[in-house]
Enzyme design. Structure first.
Site, mmCIF file in Angstrom:
data_model
loop_
_atom_site.group_PDB
_atom_site.id
_atom_site.type_symbol
_atom_site.label_atom_id
_atom_site.label_comp_id
_atom_site.label_asym_id
_atom_site.label_seq_id
_atom_site.Cartn_x
_atom_site.Cartn_y
_atom_site.Cartn_z
ATOM 1 N N GLU A 48 7.592 -1.962 -3.019
ATOM 2 C CA GLU A 48 7.487 -2.765 -1.804
ATOM 3 C C GLU A 48 7.752 -4.244 -2.026
ATOM 4 O O GLU A 48 8.305 -4.902 -1.144
ATOM 5 C CB GLU A 48 6.112 -2.573 -1.157
ATOM 6 N N GLU A 101 12.294 2.350 4.917
ATOM 7 C CA GLU A 101 11.267 1.330 5.131
ATOM 8 C C GLU A 101 11.960 -0.002 5.397
ATOM 9 O O GLU A 101 12.964 -0.324 4.775
ATOM 10 C CB GLU A 101 10.355 1.201 3.904
ATOM 11 N N GLU A 140 14.132 3.795 0.920
ATOM 12 C CA GLU A 140 15.014 4.074 2.049
ATOM 13 C C GLU A 140 14.190 4.455 3.276
ATOM 14 O O GLU A 140 13.252 5.235 3.201
ATOM 15 C CB GLU A 140 15.956 5.223 1.688
ATOM 16 N N GLU A 143 -9.356 9.893 4.809
ATOM 17 C CA GLU A 143 -8.485 9.162 3.890
ATOM 18 C C GLU A 143 -9.309 8.049 3.264
ATOM 19 O O GLU A 143 -10.051 7.349 3.956
ATOM 20 C CB GLU A 143 -7.284 8.568 4.624
ATOM 21 N N ALA A 196 0.839 -1.201 0.000
ATOM 22 C CA ALA A 196 0.000 0.000 0.000
ATOM 23 C C ALA A 196 0.870 1.245 0.000
ATOM 24 O O ALA A 196 2.072 1.174 0.278
ATOM 25 C CB ALA A 196 -0.917 -0.010 1.220
ATOM 26 N N PRO A 237 -13.182 5.974 9.066
ATOM 27 C CA PRO A 237 -14.075 7.113 8.888
ATOM 28 C C PRO A 237 -14.350 7.950 10.129
ATOM 29 O O PRO A 237 -14.717 9.115 10.006
ATOM 30 C CB PRO A 237 -15.359 6.503 8.342
ATOM 31 N N GLY A 238 -14.178 7.415 11.311
ATOM 32 C CA GLY A 238 -14.387 8.198 12.520
ATOM 33 C C GLY A 238 -13.162 8.989 12.944
ATOM 34 O O GLY A 238 -13.239 9.819 13.840
#
Length: 172
Positions: A88, A133, A131, A111, A63, A106-107
């Site tokens: 990734e 990660e 770099e 995003e 992701a 959502p609360g």
């Protein structure tokens, strides 16, 4: 939304107040992508990394954020998904199919996660992210995924709920 005001902001996060409600938002984009990657051998390609907010390692679908760097401003959702998958996991997708868009939390946050199914994968690198990660790539046969995840959870590794959601959306 009514009268929104910014309470706090950094490069990566903004805290807003709208009436009585406080929520977080990313200054660069309201969108992220998640990729369910399936190899020609019917393995799901997953990533594992330490996540500071959870205080531990998490198993996830690959992701990333849309437009999170100046070089990627204006990048499409699909192009972001392709780039993040390659960064990734080291895989390039021959096919990338949009599955759904959903609010991440959502609360809490503004995003929206856009989930894609990546197939016809070709391995180009070992992956591992960019770099800074620390990503471990896993190849797990779909037939044994449930047991593998149970073993990971028993060992104290969390599993992101987007994985089973993506599998369901893809009919897997």
């Amino acid at each position: 939304m009514t009268d929104t005001r910014i309470l706090f902001e950094t490069r990566w996060i903004r805290v807003n107040q709208d009436g009585k409600w406080q929520y977080v938002q990313r200054p660069s984009s309201d969108f992220a992508v998640g990729i369910l990657a399936i190899t020609p051998d019917d393995e799901v390609v997953l990533v594992e990394q330490f996540r500071i907010p959870t205080g531990g390692r998490v198993i996830e679908i690959p992701a990333g954020l849309v437009g999170d760097e100046p070089d990627f401003e204006g990048e499409s959702l699909e192009d972001t998904a392709r780039r993040e998958l390659l960064e990734e996991t080291g895989y390039r997708a021959g096919k990338m199919e949009f599955l759904t868009r959903s609010p991440s939390t959502p609360g809490l946050a503004r995003e929206f996660m856009n989930i894609f199914l990546a197939t016809d994968l070709v391995r180009e690198t070992d992956g591992g992210g960019t770099e800074g990660e620390d990503i471990t790539v896993h190849h797990v046969p779909l037939a044994g995924l449930r047991q593998w995840l149970a073993e990971k959870q028993a060992a104290g590794v969390d599993v992101d709920a987007r994985l089973p959601a993506a599998l369901w959306l893809a009919g897997r």
